[in-house]
Design a protein around this motif. Structure first.
Motif, PDB file in Angstrom:
ATOM      1  N   TYR A  96       0.961  -1.148  -0.098  1.00 23.40           N
ATOM      2  CA  TYR A  96      -0.078  -0.005   0.042  1.00 23.40           C
ATOM      3  C   TYR A  96       0.972   1.392  -0.044  1.00 23.40           C
ATOM      4  CZ  TYR A  96      -3.437   3.620   1.397  1.00 23.40           C
ATOM      5  OH  TYR A  96      -3.988   4.548   1.543  1.00 23.40           O
ATOM      6  N   GLY A  99      -2.615   7.287  -1.130  1.00 25.75           N
ATOM      7  CA  GLY A  99      -3.085   7.955  -2.477  1.00 25.75           C
ATOM      8  C   GLY A  99      -3.652   7.113  -3.340  1.00 25.75           C
ATOM      9  N   GLN A 100      -3.360   5.714  -3.001  1.00 27.56           N
ATOM     10  CA  GLN A 100      -3.959   4.632  -4.179  1.00 27.56           C
ATOM     11  C   GLN A 100      -4.171   3.319  -3.455  1.00 27.56           C
ATOM     12  OE1 GLN A 100      -1.797   3.707  -7.898  1.00 27.56           O
ATOM     13  NE2 GLN A 100      -3.634   4.326  -8.921  1.00 27.56           N
ATOM     14  N   ALA A 101      -5.440   2.624  -3.693  1.00 27.03           N
ATOM     15  CA  ALA A 101      -5.601   1.327  -3.288  1.00 27.03           C
ATOM     16  C   ALA A 101      -5.005   0.470  -4.173  1.00 27.03           C
ATOM     17  CB  ALA A 101      -7.000   1.139  -3.130  1.00 27.03           C
ATOM     18  N   HIS A 102      -4.324  -0.745  -3.632  1.00 31.91           N
ATOM     19  CA  HIS A 102      -3.722  -1.703  -4.425  1.00 31.91           C
ATOM     20  C   HIS A 102      -4.347  -3.110  -4.000  1.00 31.91           C
ATOM     21  CE1 HIS A 102      -0.778   0.554  -6.395  1.00 31.91           C
ATOM     22  NE2 HIS A 102      -0.932   1.202  -5.499  1.00 31.91           N
TER      23      HIS A 102
ATOM     24  N   ARG B  31     -12.111   4.796  -5.143  1.00 31.02           N
ATOM     25  CA  ARG B  31     -10.714   4.788  -5.395  1.00 31.02           C
ATOM     26  C   ARG B  31     -10.130   3.593  -5.927  1.00 31.02           C
ATOM     27  NH1 ARG B  31     -12.558   6.420  -0.259  1.00 31.02           N
ATOM     28  NH2 ARG B  31     -12.114   8.670   0.272  1.00 31.02           N
ATOM     29  N   GLY B  32     -11.017   2.909  -6.486  1.00 35.65           N
ATOM     30  CA  GLY B  32     -10.726   1.731  -6.905  1.00 35.65           C
ATOM     31  C   GLY B  32     -11.845   0.554  -6.832  1.00 35.65           C
ATOM     32  N   PHE B  34     -11.936  -3.870  -7.408  1.00 37.12           N
ATOM     33  CA  PHE B  34     -11.195  -5.032  -7.739  1.00 37.12           C
ATOM     34  C   PHE B  34     -11.838  -6.191  -8.189  1.00 37.12           C
ATOM     35  CE2 PHE B  34      -7.203  -3.018  -6.123  1.00 37.12           C
ATOM     36  CZ  PHE B  34      -7.565  -2.071  -5.467  1.00 37.12           C
ATOM     37  N   THR B  49      -7.767  -4.398 -11.410  1.00 32.36           N
ATOM     38  CA  THR B  49      -8.215  -3.281 -10.881  1.00 32.36           C
ATOM     39  C   THR B  49      -8.687  -2.310 -11.915  1.00 32.36           C
ATOM     40  OG1 THR B  49      -6.320  -3.808  -9.414  1.00 32.36           O
ATOM     41  CG2 THR B  49      -7.342  -1.632  -9.337  1.00 32.36           C
ATOM     42  N   TYR B  51      -9.861   1.988 -11.770  1.00 26.08           N
ATOM     43  CA  TYR B  51      -9.955   3.172 -10.875  1.00 26.08           C
ATOM     44  C   TYR B  51     -10.550   4.331 -11.328  1.00 26.08           C
ATOM     45  CZ  TYR B  51      -5.566   1.458  -8.799  1.00 26.08           C
ATOM     46  OH  TYR B  51      -4.672   0.596  -8.008  1.00 26.08           O
ATOM     47  N   PRO B  91     -12.328  -0.305  -2.067  1.00 25.04           N
ATOM     48  CA  PRO B  91     -11.498   0.063  -0.738  1.00 25.04           C
ATOM     49  C   PRO B  91     -12.544   0.718   0.372  1.00 25.04           C
ATOM     50  CG  PRO B  91     -10.292   0.904  -2.410  1.00 25.04           C
ATOM     51  CD  PRO B  91     -11.543   0.419  -2.850  1.00 25.04           C
ATOM     52  N   TRP B  96      -7.907   3.119   2.873  1.00 29.00           N
ATOM     53  CA  TRP B  96      -8.043   2.581   1.504  1.00 29.00           C
ATOM     54  C   TRP B  96      -7.134   1.294   1.489  1.00 29.00           C
ATOM     55  CZ3 TRP B  96      -6.289   7.226  -2.073  1.00 29.00           C
ATOM     56  CH2 TRP B  96      -7.304   8.317  -1.675  1.00 29.00           C
ATOM     57  N   GLY B  97      -6.419   1.112   2.628  1.00 23.70           N
ATOM     58  CA  GLY B  97      -5.605  -0.259   2.642  1.00 23.70           C
ATOM     59  C   GLY B  97      -6.549  -1.608   2.915  1.00 23.70           C
ATOM     60  N   LEU B  99     -10.078  -3.815   2.080  1.00 30.10           N
ATOM     61  CA  LEU B  99     -11.115  -3.871   0.967  1.00 30.10           C
ATOM     62  C   LEU B  99     -12.301  -4.319   1.580  1.00 30.10           C
ATOM     63  CD1 LEU B  99      -9.083  -5.541  -1.834  1.00 30.10           C
ATOM     64  CD2 LEU B  99      -9.661  -3.026  -1.457  1.00 30.10           C
TER      65      LEU B  99
END
Lengths: 115, 111
Positions: A96, A99-102, B31-32, B34, B49, B51, B91, B96-97, B99
């Motif tokens: 992570y 600014g952006q989710a992964h 923010r995305g 998946f 993914t 966005y 997210p 955001w980390g 899901l």
């Protein structure tokens, strides 16, 4: 790279017993997660960690504990197992950046039955 | 509370019969999104993914699209090996980390 590995694959516990589910990742990811998956219920987050020494609760943390002493390992501890903890447990990791989710990468799972 | 809803719950297709799966979400400021594939007895496997609205991604017979309110996973001319449960996730609003996953769509493709 092995990715995310979990042990054991299967386990049967008696009510009141304790055990630790092991999880290791070799991708140098900072975030790690534990989920449980019950039939038809989707994945529920138990605990997660943003780095070594830092953990936080997810949606369903009761009855579980975690620790993260290294970047690679994130064990999940079940104390006093109960039938409600019968489930499939998945460990996951992600890299992570602010600014952006992964995407998260998952291990193969541990199927746990409590009788 | 943010919600992720997938439909249908289950889908049975004949080989070659194209169809679409839906993933709708209530989280604002996406923010995305998946998509994952999960085979029985295995962990989820990452597929795509997305966005931003209008974005599309393709992999073999699968194509994922995204609008402001939902995403579709199109399966074109499916084969039996496409049988799996397909999960989508977004997210979490406060982190955001993390899901939040939908319950999945179980797809069975028969010869």
């Amino acid at each position: 790279n092995a990715g995310v590995t979990q042990t054991p694959k299967f386990r049967i516990l008696k009510i009141g017993q304790s055990m630790t589910l092991q999880c290791t990742q070799d991708m140098n990811h900072n975030y790690m997660y534990w989920y449980r998956q019950d039939p038809g219920m989707g994945l529920k987050l138990i605990y997660y960690s943003v780095g070594a020494g830092i953990t936080d609760k997810g949606e369903v943390p009761n009855g579980y504990n975690v620790s993260r002493s290294t970047t690679e390992d994130f064990p999940l501890r079940l104390e006093l197992a109960a039938p409600s903890q019968t489930s499939v447990y998945f460990c996951a990791s992600s890299y992570y950046r602010t600014g952006q989710a992964h995407e998260q990468f998952f291990g193969p799972g541990t199927r746990l039955t409590v009788l | 509370e943010d919600q992720v809803t997938q439909s249908p719950e289950a889908l049975r297709l004949q080989e070659g019969e194209s169809s679409s799966l839906n993933c709708s979400y209530t989280v604002s400021g996406l923010r995305g999104l998946f998509w994952y594939r999960q085979d029985p007895g295995k962990g989820p496997e990452f597929l795509f993914t997305l966005y931003s609205a209008g974005e599309e991604k393709e992999k073999e017979r699968l194509k994922a699209t995204l609008t402001k309110k939902e995403s579709f996973l199109h399966i074109t001319a499916p084969k039996p090996e496409d049988s799996a449960t397909y999960l989508c996730a977004v997210p979490n609003r406060d982190s955001w980390g993390k899901l939040q996953f939908g319950a999945g769509t179980q797809v069975v493709v028969t010869p």
